[in-house]
Design an enzyme around this catalytic site. Structure first.
Site, PDB file in Angstrom:
ATOM      1  N   SER A  33       0.821  -1.220   0.000  1.00  0.00           N
ATOM      2  CA  SER A  33       0.000   0.000   0.000  1.00  0.00           C
ATOM      3  C   SER A  33       0.851   1.264   0.000  1.00  0.00           C
ATOM      4  O   SER A  33       1.687   1.461   0.886  1.00  0.00           O
ATOM      5  CB  SER A  33      -0.876   0.057   1.256  1.00  0.00           C
ATOM      6  OG  SER A  33      -1.775  -0.995   1.263  1.00  0.00           O
ATOM      7  N   HIS A  64      -3.515   0.481  -4.684  1.00  0.00           N
ATOM      8  CA  HIS A  64      -3.022  -0.741  -5.327  1.00  0.00           C
ATOM      9  C   HIS A  64      -3.433  -0.728  -6.796  1.00  0.00           C
ATOM     10  O   HIS A  64      -4.625  -0.669  -7.097  1.00  0.00           O
ATOM     11  CB  HIS A  64      -3.618  -1.988  -4.665  1.00  0.00           C
ATOM     12  CG  HIS A  64      -3.003  -2.318  -3.351  1.00  0.00           C
ATOM     13  ND1 HIS A  64      -2.064  -3.312  -3.191  1.00  0.00           N
ATOM     14  CD2 HIS A  64      -3.173  -1.778  -2.139  1.00  0.00           C
ATOM     15  CE1 HIS A  64      -1.695  -3.375  -1.918  1.00  0.00           C
ATOM     16  NE2 HIS A  64      -2.359  -2.449  -1.254  1.00  0.00           N
ATOM     17  N   HIS A  86      -5.628  -9.198  -0.704  1.00  0.00           N
ATOM     18  CA  HIS A  86      -5.551  -9.510   0.725  1.00  0.00           C
ATOM     19  C   HIS A  86      -6.691 -10.438   1.127  1.00  0.00           C
ATOM     20  O   HIS A  86      -7.760 -10.429   0.515  1.00  0.00           O
ATOM     21  CB  HIS A  86      -5.682  -8.232   1.563  1.00  0.00           C
ATOM     22  CG  HIS A  86      -4.726  -7.144   1.196  1.00  0.00           C
ATOM     23  ND1 HIS A  86      -4.937  -6.299   0.140  1.00  0.00           N
ATOM     24  CD2 HIS A  86      -3.543  -6.771   1.754  1.00  0.00           C
ATOM     25  CE1 HIS A  86      -3.921  -5.453   0.051  1.00  0.00           C
ATOM     26  NE2 HIS A  86      -3.070  -5.715   1.008  1.00  0.00           N
ATOM     27  N   TYR A  88      -8.609 -10.028   3.637  1.00  0.00           N
ATOM     28  CA  TYR A  88      -9.792  -9.269   4.084  1.00  0.00           C
ATOM     29  C   TYR A  88     -10.685  -8.820   2.936  1.00  0.00           C
ATOM     30  O   TYR A  88     -11.830  -8.433   3.147  1.00  0.00           O
ATOM     31  CB  TYR A  88      -9.394  -8.069   4.954  1.00  0.00           C
ATOM     32  CG  TYR A  88      -8.551  -7.013   4.263  1.00  0.00           C
ATOM     33  CD1 TYR A  88      -9.114  -6.131   3.345  1.00  0.00           C
ATOM     34  CD2 TYR A  88      -7.197  -6.896   4.529  1.00  0.00           C
ATOM     35  CE1 TYR A  88      -8.344  -5.169   2.706  1.00  0.00           C
ATOM     36  CE2 TYR A  88      -6.423  -5.940   3.904  1.00  0.00           C
ATOM     37  CZ  TYR A  88      -7.000  -5.081   2.990  1.00  0.00           C
ATOM     38  OH  TYR A  88      -6.234  -4.149   2.359  1.00  0.00           O
ATOM     39  N   GLU A  89     -10.155  -8.871   1.707  1.00  0.00           N
ATOM     40  CA  GLU A  89     -10.990  -8.497   0.557  1.00  0.00           C
ATOM     41  C   GLU A  89     -11.975  -9.607   0.211  1.00  0.00           C
ATOM     42  O   GLU A  89     -12.847  -9.417  -0.635  1.00  0.00           O
ATOM     43  CB  GLU A  89     -10.108  -8.185  -0.649  1.00  0.00           C
ATOM     44  CG  GLU A  89      -9.240  -6.957  -0.443  1.00  0.00           C
ATOM     45  CD  GLU A  89      -8.295  -6.702  -1.606  1.00  0.00           C
ATOM     46  OE1 GLU A  89      -8.770  -6.288  -2.667  1.00  0.00           O
ATOM     47  OE2 GLU A  89      -7.087  -6.940  -1.446  1.00  0.00           O
ATOM     48  N   ALA A 116       3.026  -1.993   3.988  1.00  0.00           N
ATOM     49  CA  ALA A 116       2.855  -0.908   4.954  1.00  0.00           C
ATOM     50  C   ALA A 116       2.406  -1.574   6.248  1.00  0.00           C
ATOM     51  O   ALA A 116       1.565  -2.467   6.224  1.00  0.00           O
ATOM     52  CB  ALA A 116       1.799   0.064   4.463  1.00  0.00           C
ATOM     53  N   MET A 217      -1.540  -6.714   7.338  1.00  0.00           N
ATOM     54  CA  MET A 217      -2.595  -7.625   6.871  1.00  0.00           C
ATOM     55  C   MET A 217      -2.166  -8.369   5.609  1.00  0.00           C
ATOM     56  O   MET A 217      -3.015  -8.768   4.804  1.00  0.00           O
ATOM     57  CB  MET A 217      -3.865  -6.814   6.589  1.00  0.00           C
ATOM     58  CG  MET A 217      -4.320  -5.949   7.758  1.00  0.00           C
ATOM     59  SD  MET A 217      -5.629  -4.820   7.266  1.00  0.00           S
ATOM     60  CE  MET A 217      -5.725  -3.743   8.715  1.00  0.00           C
ATOM     61  N   SER A 218      -0.859  -8.538   5.426  1.00  0.00           N
ATOM     62  CA  SER A 218      -0.394  -9.182   4.177  1.00  0.00           C
ATOM     63  C   SER A 218       0.902  -9.935   4.439  1.00  0.00           C
ATOM     64  O   SER A 218       1.216 -10.274   5.573  1.00  0.00           O
ATOM     65  CB  SER A 218      -0.159  -8.105   3.110  1.00  0.00           C
ATOM     66  OG  SER A 218       0.927  -7.277   3.475  1.00  0.00           O
ATOM     67  N   ASN A 241       2.299   4.007  10.572  1.00  0.00           N
ATOM     68  CA  ASN A 241       1.578   4.643  11.691  1.00  0.00           C
ATOM     69  C   ASN A 241       2.101   4.122  13.019  1.00  0.00           C
ATOM     70  O   ASN A 241       2.643   3.025  13.101  1.00  0.00           O
ATOM     71  CB  ASN A 241       0.067   4.403  11.570  1.00  0.00           C
ATOM     72  CG  ASN A 241      -0.268   2.944  11.347  1.00  0.00           C
ATOM     73  OD1 ASN A 241      -0.099   2.430  10.242  1.00  0.00           O
ATOM     74  ND2 ASN A 241      -0.705   2.282  12.375  1.00  0.00           N
ATOM     75  N   HIS A 253      -6.453   4.765   6.781  1.00  0.00           N
ATOM     76  CA  HIS A 253      -5.806   4.277   5.552  1.00  0.00           C
ATOM     77  C   HIS A 253      -5.073   5.427   4.850  1.00  0.00           C
ATOM     78  O   HIS A 253      -4.019   5.220   4.239  1.00  0.00           O
ATOM     79  CB  HIS A 253      -6.855   3.645   4.633  1.00  0.00           C
ATOM     80  CG  HIS A 253      -6.272   2.977   3.409  1.00  0.00           C
ATOM     81  ND1 HIS A 253      -5.290   2.006   3.488  1.00  0.00           N
ATOM     82  CD2 HIS A 253      -6.513   3.161   2.092  1.00  0.00           C
ATOM     83  CE1 HIS A 253      -4.959   1.614   2.252  1.00  0.00           C
ATOM     84  NE2 HIS A 253      -5.696   2.301   1.389  1.00  0.00           N
TER      85      HIS A 253
HETATM   86  N1  HPA Z   1      -2.439  -2.354  11.530  1.00  0.00           N
HETATM   87  C1  HPA Z   1      -2.609  -3.314  10.614  1.00  0.00           C
HETATM   88  N2  HPA Z   1      -2.241  -3.174   9.337  1.00  0.00           N
HETATM   89  C2  HPA Z   1      -1.666  -2.028   8.977  1.00  0.00           C
HETATM   90  C3  HPA Z   1      -1.457  -0.983   9.876  1.00  0.00           C
HETATM   91  C4  HPA Z   1      -1.873  -1.157  11.235  1.00  0.00           C
HETATM   92  O1  HPA Z   1      -1.719  -0.272  12.085  1.00  0.00           O
HETATM   93  N3  HPA Z   1      -0.863   0.019   9.204  1.00  0.00           N
HETATM   94  C5  HPA Z   1      -0.708  -0.411   7.924  1.00  0.00           C
HETATM   95  N4  HPA Z   1      -1.204  -1.641   7.785  1.00  0.00           N
END
Ligand code: HPA
Length: 279
Positions: A33, A64, A86, A88-89, A116, A217-218, A241, A253
């Protein structure tokens, strides 16, 4: 897609890719991302939209792109995934791992995978890079392993060892490449959760306790499939973050994509440095 992946399905995708490029990539690169810009610096290149490749999962997420970019980077033949799918998609884990199966059959020897990630380690700041030395497959421990289903013996063994899922020699090259450019690179453990909701402060305190430095998440499903198939892996997290262990800040996001702008030049330098050093 049927219940599980077969060699025939993988090879159909391989045939389509081979019909659209005469290049023989030896390095695969997955850009996470906000980190997709690196692919735009490759000229000339062959482009293949994910929609053209049978069974290839498409990302539905902002940031993406959804195509393969195949060309030369630092004199190495690379196949770049500009965007990824992913769990989650809505894709099953074996579908998330499908592109890596295709890379294995294409003869790719190395995979550089980026993402990310959120900081779990309180010392990490947004904009930091973390070289992944190991992972916690929390989703895999809960049954969401991309290798679940009939084993494809042509690709790898039923019960693959994961003690060196992140190749120590590639990690060393990445550290050298970072040092050469004066880039501070952290080294830590990445943990994969299913998402798409971000973590609660209690989640994050738990993740810290069990040994995670960064959360995302990947990556983990892709790395498991790559290592199973004998591809040497380097993983890099771009910290987008801060840890929210006490609940004092929110995660968005947009923030993740924004951090990409700081991260891309550093990531670019390390990836290029590693490619130059791979013999
Ligand atoms: N948590 C989960 N996935 C992420 C995060 C997060 O804080 N930042 C970027 N992808």
């Amino acid at each position: 897609m049927s219940d599980f992946i077969t060699l025939e399905m993988i090879d159909r995708a391989v045939d389509v890719i081979r019909s659209k490029t005469s290049r023989k990539p030896e390095v695969g690169l997955i850009l996470g991302s906000g980190l997709g810009d690196l692919a735009d610096s490759i000229q000339p290149a062959d482009y293949i939209d994910y929609r053209e490749i049978p069974e290839w999962p498409r990302s539905t997420i902002m940031g993406h792109k959804g195509r393969l970019v195949i060309g030369e980077l630092e004199s190495k033949s690379v196949l770049i995934m500009q965007g990824r799918a992913h769990y989650y998609e809505g894709y099953p884990m074996h579908v998330v791992g499908f592109p890596i199966r295709v890379m294995i059959r294409l003869g790719i020897k190395y995979l550089i995978v980026t993402n990310a990630a959120g900081a779990v380690n309180p010392d990490y700041q947004p904009g930091d890079l973390m070289l992944i030395k190991d992972h916690l497959s929390l989703v895999g421990m809960c049954g969401l392993n991309p290798l679940r289903g009939p084993n494809i013996d042509e690709l790898g063994e039923r019960f693959p060892d994961m003690s060196q899922a992140y190749n120590p020699a590639l990690l060393k090259l990445a550290k050298e490449a970072a040092a050469e450019k004066g880039i501070q690179a952290r080294e830590g453990v990445y943990i994969c959760l299913s998402g798409p909701s971000f973590e609660t402060p209690a989640d994050l305190r738990f993740l810290r306790t069990i040994g995670a430095d960064a959360v995302g998440m990947s990556t983990v499903p892709e790395v498991i499939v790559a290592h199973h198939g004998g591809i040497k892996v380097l993983g890099i997290s771009g910290i987008s973050n801060k840890a929210n262990l006490d609940g004092s800040n929110v995660t968005t996001h947009e923030e993740v994509l924004e951090a990409g702008k700081v991260l891309v030049p550093k990531l670019d330098a390390i990836v290029r440095g590693v490619l130059r050093r791979i013999s």
